[in-house]
Design an enzyme around this catalytic site. Sequence first.
Site, short mmCIF file in Angstrom:
data_model
loop_
_atom_site.label_atom_id
_atom_site.label_comp_id
_atom_site.label_asym_id
_atom_site.label_seq_id
_atom_site.Cartn_x
_atom_site.Cartn_y
_atom_site.Cartn_z
N GLY A 144 -7.36 -10.24 5.28
CA GLY A 144 -8.21 -9.06 5.43
C GLY A 144 -9.48 -9.38 6.19
N ASN A 145 -10.42 -8.47 6.17
CA ASN A 145 -11.73 -8.74 6.79
C ASN A 145 -12.83 -8.08 5.97
OD1 ASN A 145 -12.18 -5.95 7.87
ND2 ASN A 145 -10.32 -6.45 9.04
#
Length: 421
Positions: free
Chosen positions: A212-213
């Site tokens: 993810g980020n």
Amino acid sequence: MRIVLGVGGGIAAYKAALLLRLFTEAGHDVTVVPTEASLRFVGVATWEALSGHPVTTTVFDAVETVNHVRLGHEADLVVVAPATADLLAKAATGQAPDLLTNTLLMARGPVVFAPAMHTEMWAHPATQANVALLRSRGAVVMEPGVGRLTGPDSGPGRLREPEEIFAAALAAARQEPAAASETGPAGPLAGRTVVISAGGTREPLDPVRFLGNRSSGKQGAALAETALAAGAQVRFVAAHMDVPPPPGAETTRVETALELRDAMLKAADGADVVIMSAAVADFRPAAASDTKIKKRDDGQDPVIELVRNPDILRELVVRRDEQRRADGALPDSGPLIVGFAAETGDAGSDVLAYGRHKLDRKGCDLLVLNRVGRNLVFGQDSTEVMFLTPGMDPAAPVPTLAGTKAEIAAGIIGRVAAALR
Ligand SMILES: Cc1cc2nc3c(=O)[nH]c(=O)nc-3n(C[C@H](O)[C@H](O)[C@H](O)COP(=O)(O)O)c2cc1C
């Protein structure tokens, strides 16, 4: 006709002198009621000489006549030009700190506001809410013009020309419905459909883990709120977000970059504006395991192979440009496309150079460039962005805006509204 001409504290106050002239030469009796701030731009002498009436800003002059009551009762028409953001807010909330605001509360005839302010102030949800409230109570709030503002910038927020205000004021006095082009039904994006992607995609490794980020979705949510306040219909494509999607938007939830791509291509159909503010993973695991990846008994660590995700922004631009060619459509038909770039800069190049390169590669109409770092931008409430557009002079200073995410959203939506006109 007896007219009260209210003058707010904006740089365009000098244009109210031309408006005053138009009224007096047409035979109307005008009392000018400036605000204290406006006198920093145009002084009492100008208003007294041009109107032939004494001028004051306060209810405590000529108290024996109870000036504000008399002015408000006697006025056949009240025109406020320029109407600053502050004056619109005071009028909308019924505040009465000076003669003009007291007169506005006393007035029983038509009231016309001609706003003038920077694009960001005009597009701000607070100002748009005040404008909507004033309009709902029957006041005419003209749409500002688009063009050069106080500084080197331009966009919606310019005071309409004195002749246009004169015409709108007389129409209001005749109780004629104002033309929609003059008042705008409900903001600069009324009748427009805006598609906004927001948040960060998650690329599954196995049923419990993902790549993810740090995107929180706050900027995308602020953009959607501002577009809604500006009258747009909003299609909101939400990847993972730390904040709820704004009520009033038509929301589609997605998880991965591939899902986001499909949702955006669908939502962009028939839209006027597409804003890609989501942080989309450039790569995803080549294969996601159906079962949880376990530590191996032989001590070997897993190796994750990554494959490239599609470039959604580029795909949206290519699809629009192909449609333009296929239909032989006008060169500016199809949605206006806004991209975001989050760059850190590195030894090879700086943030701005990467941003310019990205704009060339993507071909979008506006690129909003953020400098990112662990504690910069992601999840923070305020930020600083640069606005890059095709054909910009590389030697010219790059327009930059610092502020809260709501303020940045106002800057972006203001630019979008200006470009659409
Ligand atoms: C040079 C200068 C220009 C300004 N122009 C505007 C303007 O065009 N519109 C606006 O809303 N505020 C403008 N402002 C800010 C207003 O002066 C400020 O909000 C003030 O409180 C408004 O007072 P008023 O309610 O008497 O209009 C400007 C300020 C300065 C210093």
